[in-house]
Design a protein around this motif. Structure first.
Motif, PDB file in Angstrom:
ATOM      1  N   GLU A   6       0.812  -1.216   0.000  1.00 36.64           N
ATOM      2  CA  GLU A   6       0.000   0.000   0.000  1.00 36.64           C
ATOM      3  C   GLU A   6       0.846   1.266   0.000  1.00 36.64           C
ATOM      4  O   GLU A   6       0.341   2.353  -0.304  1.00 36.64           O
ATOM      5  N   GLU A   7       2.134   1.158   0.339  1.00 36.80           N
ATOM      6  CA  GLU A   7       3.010   2.328   0.367  1.00 36.80           C
ATOM      7  C   GLU A   7       3.636   2.627  -0.990  1.00 36.80           C
ATOM      8  O   GLU A   7       4.109   3.742  -1.214  1.00 36.80           O
ATOM      9  N   LEU A   8       3.621   1.656  -1.880  1.00 34.55           N
ATOM     10  CA  LEU A   8       4.288   1.835  -3.168  1.00 34.55           C
ATOM     11  C   LEU A   8       3.643   2.931  -4.008  1.00 34.55           C
ATOM     12  O   LEU A   8       4.314   3.585  -4.804  1.00 34.55           O
ATOM     13  N   GLN A   9       2.335   3.139  -3.834  1.00 34.15           N
ATOM     14  CA  GLN A   9       1.623   4.137  -4.644  1.00 34.15           C
ATOM     15  C   GLN A   9       2.134   5.549  -4.403  1.00 34.15           C
ATOM     16  O   GLN A   9       1.961   6.429  -5.249  1.00 34.15           O
ATOM     17  N   PHE A  10       2.779   5.771  -3.268  1.00 32.42           N
ATOM     18  CA  PHE A  10       3.231   7.114  -2.917  1.00 32.42           C
ATOM     19  C   PHE A  10       4.659   7.400  -3.388  1.00 32.42           C
ATOM     20  O   PHE A  10       5.181   8.497  -3.152  1.00 32.42           O
ATOM     21  N   LEU A  11       5.296   6.432  -4.030  1.00 33.89           N
ATOM     22  CA  LEU A  11       6.658   6.638  -4.508  1.00 33.89           C
ATOM     23  C   LEU A  11       6.702   7.723  -5.577  1.00 33.89           C
ATOM     24  O   LEU A  11       5.931   7.704  -6.537  1.00 33.89           O
ATOM     25  N   THR A  12       7.618   8.668  -5.422  1.00 36.32           N
ATOM     26  CA  THR A  12       7.838   9.680  -6.451  1.00 36.32           C
ATOM     27  C   THR A  12       8.781   9.110  -7.508  1.00 36.32           C
ATOM     28  O   THR A  12       9.330   8.013  -7.343  1.00 36.32           O
ATOM     29  N   ILE A  13       8.984   9.864  -8.582  1.00 34.39           N
ATOM     30  CA  ILE A  13       9.865   9.392  -9.652  1.00 34.39           C
ATOM     31  C   ILE A  13      11.286   9.142  -9.148  1.00 34.39           C
ATOM     32  O   ILE A  13      11.866   8.086  -9.429  1.00 34.39           O
ATOM     33  N   VAL A 221       9.171   7.324 -19.343  1.00 35.55           N
ATOM     34  CA  VAL A 221       9.409   6.868 -20.712  1.00 35.55           C
ATOM     35  C   VAL A 221      10.122   7.937 -21.527  1.00 35.55           C
ATOM     36  O   VAL A 221      11.075   7.643 -22.260  1.00 35.55           O
ATOM     37  N   PHE A 222       9.677   9.183 -21.399  1.00 34.53           N
ATOM     38  CA  PHE A 222      10.314  10.267 -22.150  1.00 34.53           C
ATOM     39  C   PHE A 222      11.769  10.423 -21.732  1.00 34.53           C
ATOM     40  O   PHE A 222      12.651  10.652 -22.574  1.00 34.53           O
ATOM     41  N   GLY A 223      12.031  10.300 -20.433  1.00 36.59           N
ATOM     42  CA  GLY A 223      13.410  10.385 -19.959  1.00 36.59           C
ATOM     43  C   GLY A 223      14.262   9.262 -20.521  1.00 36.59           C
ATOM     44  O   GLY A 223      15.396   9.489 -20.961  1.00 36.59           O
ATOM     45  N   LEU A 225      13.713   7.468 -23.327  1.00 35.59           N
ATOM     46  CA  LEU A 225      13.888   7.653 -24.768  1.00 35.59           C
ATOM     47  C   LEU A 225      14.863   8.793 -25.062  1.00 35.59           C
ATOM     48  O   LEU A 225      15.659   8.710 -26.008  1.00 35.59           O
ATOM     49  N   SER A 226      14.819   9.844 -24.253  1.00 34.14           N
ATOM     50  CA  SER A 226      15.711  10.995 -24.466  1.00 34.14           C
ATOM     51  C   SER A 226      17.166  10.610 -24.232  1.00 34.14           C
ATOM     52  O   SER A 226      18.048  10.978 -25.019  1.00 34.14           O
ATOM     53  N   ILE A 227      17.413   9.860 -23.155  1.00 39.21           N
ATOM     54  CA  ILE A 227      18.787   9.444 -22.860  1.00 39.21           C
ATOM     55  C   ILE A 227      19.311   8.508 -23.947  1.00 39.21           C
ATOM     56  O   ILE A 227      20.446   8.652 -24.414  1.00 39.21           O
ATOM     57  N   CYS A 228      18.463   7.562 -24.366  1.00 41.94           N
ATOM     58  CA  CYS A 228      18.866   6.641 -25.444  1.00 41.94           C
ATOM     59  C   CYS A 228      19.144   7.409 -26.734  1.00 41.94           C
ATOM     60  O   CYS A 228      20.116   7.118 -27.446  1.00 41.94           O
ATOM     61  N   GLY A 229      18.299   8.395 -27.027  1.00 42.85           N
ATOM     62  CA  GLY A 229      18.504   9.205 -28.221  1.00 42.85           C
ATOM     63  C   GLY A 229      19.782  10.003 -28.157  1.00 42.85           C
ATOM     64  O   GLY A 229      20.524  10.101 -29.142  1.00 42.85           O
ATOM     65  N   LEU A 230      20.076  10.574 -26.985  1.00 38.53           N
ATOM     66  CA  LEU A 230      21.301  11.349 -26.804  1.00 38.53           C
ATOM     67  C   LEU A 230      22.536  10.470 -26.982  1.00 38.53           C
ATOM     68  O   LEU A 230      23.502  10.862 -27.656  1.00 38.53           O
ATOM     69  N   VAL A 231      22.506   9.275 -26.391  1.00 43.14           N
ATOM     70  CA  VAL A 231      23.623   8.338 -26.528  1.00 43.14           C
ATOM     71  C   VAL A 231      23.834   7.972 -27.990  1.00 43.14           C
ATOM     72  O   VAL A 231      24.973   7.934 -28.488  1.00 43.14           O
ATOM     73  N   SER A 232      22.750   7.720 -28.705  1.00 43.24           N
ATOM     74  CA  SER A 232      22.840   7.343 -30.121  1.00 43.24           C
ATOM     75  C   SER A 232      23.401   8.473 -30.975  1.00 43.24           C
ATOM     76  O   SER A 232      24.216   8.242 -31.878  1.00 43.24           O
ATOM     77  N   VAL A 233      22.978   9.713 -30.687  1.00 45.88           N
ATOM     78  CA  VAL A 233      23.463  10.869 -31.444  1.00 45.88           C
ATOM     79  C   VAL A 233      24.957  11.066 -31.226  1.00 45.88           C
ATOM     80  O   VAL A 233      25.721  11.293 -32.177  1.00 45.88           O
ATOM     81  N   VAL A 234      25.403  10.996 -29.968  1.00 43.29           N
ATOM     82  CA  VAL A 234      26.827  11.164 -29.666  1.00 43.29           C
ATOM     83  C   VAL A 234      27.639  10.047 -30.309  1.00 43.29           C
ATOM     84  O   VAL A 234      28.718  10.280 -30.865  1.00 43.29           O
ATOM     85  N   PHE A 235      27.136   8.819 -30.267  1.00 43.12           N
ATOM     86  CA  PHE A 235      27.833   7.683 -30.877  1.00 43.12           C
ATOM     87  C   PHE A 235      27.970   7.889 -32.381  1.00 43.12           C
ATOM     88  O   PHE A 235      29.035   7.667 -32.964  1.00 43.12           O
ATOM     89  N   ALA A 236      26.879   8.320 -33.027  1.00 37.50           N
ATOM     90  CA  ALA A 236      26.910   8.538 -34.466  1.00 37.50           C
ATOM     91  C   ALA A 236      27.869   9.677 -34.829  1.00 37.50           C
ATOM     92  O   ALA A 236      28.609   9.596 -35.816  1.00 37.50           O
ATOM     93  N   THR A 237      27.871  10.740 -34.022  1.00 38.84           N
ATOM     94  CA  THR A 237      28.706  11.905 -34.306  1.00 38.84           C
ATOM     95  C   THR A 237      30.190  11.613 -34.126  1.00 38.84           C
ATOM     96  O   THR A 237      31.017  11.957 -34.990  1.00 38.84           O
ATOM     97  N   VAL A 238      30.541  10.968 -33.026  1.00 36.48           N
ATOM     98  CA  VAL A 238      31.949  10.749 -32.699  1.00 36.48           C
ATOM     99  C   VAL A 238      32.496   9.466 -33.311  1.00 36.48           C
ATOM    100  O   VAL A 238      33.554   9.475 -33.954  1.00 36.48           O
ATOM    101  N   VAL A 239      31.785   8.354 -33.129  1.00 32.02           N
ATOM    102  CA  VAL A 239      32.309   7.045 -33.512  1.00 32.02           C
ATOM    103  C   VAL A 239      32.078   6.741 -34.992  1.00 32.02           C
ATOM    104  O   VAL A 239      32.992   6.312 -35.703  1.00 32.02           O
TER     105      VAL A 239
END
Length: 318
Positions: A6-13, A221-223, A225-239
């Motif tokens: 019953e306490e799990l519902q009160f968890l913040t992000i 979910v947005f967080g 996807l954003s982190i995965c997108g950022l990692v992919s962009v940096v990988f594509a740019t540098v590597v």
């Protein structure tokens, strides 16, 4: 997860993230093996596939269309097997993490061998659910492409109103609809493992569980996807495209770091979606019968499961 249901519902992000990150400490060896055997190959493939497709695309662009049939064939074959590998390891990783987290939650003995033994049956349920998600994504992508075409037409005829309208719809589709479908899929995947339902029924249960927690799910979910997108962009740019600006050593170091970062992000993401399931259950005042859940998980391993109500949730107010 030591908190009462019953306490799990009160968890913040932040608290959900903290709770998720602490789970591997309960069985470090199991999660280490899951990470090395399943999550690392998945993360490496997501980033490294561009290293193979980029040279082929360059060859296709540099030669007339009549001379690049071989390159097109190689590209299509590679993409076909890449997608199969991607979806397979994505489902396998989900099955392994969700099963292991649930086993820890019910105090069931956890080991990498027990997890791998359960995966075949869990995989079937996840795959059926995934097929229904694919149908939903097909509809979404069709609508997205339609408004993309409208945007191109609007730009071509220089219709400002049409361009603004199509941009607004595309933005809503990506930032709202795409994020919601992803949240629906992730939660339905957990439901498919932990409850005696899958496919369309699991998606309906996921839809019901998300009520009241859509904002939290959207941020998570947005967080992710954003982190995965950022990692992919940096990988594509540098590597991938950084051959002229960066040395081989720098590209190897950066590439290794980014693969490691994506491994961590994917592991935490899978742990979060497992914890978020319990958060949603708690929010809707649905208790979790740990004994029945323990038996349900044992059923994947061929253990005897008494004829009872599986993991039907009891209302805490009863």
């Amino acid at each position: 997860m030591d908190l009462a249901t019953e306490e799990l519902q009160f968890l913040t992000i932040p608290e959900i993230l903290k709770e998720s990150i602490s789970i591997p400490k309960q069985s470090p060896k199991t999660f280490q093996l899951i990470t090395v055997a399943l999550i690392f190959p998945l993360s490496f493939a997501i980033l490294a596939h561009s290293l193979f497709t980029h040279p082929l695309l360059d060859q296709i662009q540099d030669h007339p269309s009549s001379q690049n049939t071989h390159q097109w064939t190689l590209l299509l074959v590679f993409q076909f097997f890449y997608l199969i590998f991607l979806f397979a390891f994505s489902l396998l990783s989900t099955a392994a993490v969700v099963f292991t987290v649930a086993s820890l939650y019910t105090s069931k003995p956890v080991s990498f061998s027990s997890t791998t033994s359960a995966i075949p049956q869990v995989f079937k349920r996840l795959f059926i659910t995934f097929l229904w998600v694919c149908l939903l994504m097909l509809v979404y992508n069709s609508v997205f492409l339609l408004f993309l075409v409208i945007l191109i037409v609007g730009i071509d005829i220089q219709n400002t109103l049409l361009v603004l309208f199509s941009l607004m719809v595309i933005g809503v589709l990506f930032l709202v609809v795409h994020v919601y479908i992803t949240a629906l899929w992730h939660l339905a995947s957990v439901v498919s493992v932990l409850e005696p339902v899958y496919g369309l029924v699991a998606m309906k249960k996921s839809y019901e569980l998300l009520k009241g927690k859509i904002r939290v799910a959207g941020v998570l979910v947005f967080g992710y996807l954003s982190i995965c997108g950022l990692v992919s962009v940096v990988f594509a740019t540098v590597v991938v495209h950084g051959g002229d600006k960066y040395g081989v050593f720098t590209r190897i170091v950066v590439g290794g770091f980014l693969v490691g970062a994506l491994v961590i992000v994917n592991l935490v993401g899978l742990l979060v979606q497992s914890v978020f399931y319990y958060v949603c259950k708690s929010y809707h005042h649905q208790g979790i019968d740990k004994t029945a859940l323990h038996e349900h998980l044992g059923g994947y391993l061929g253990e005897y499961v008494p004829l009872k109500s599986n993991i039907q949730m009891e209302n805490l107010d009863a």
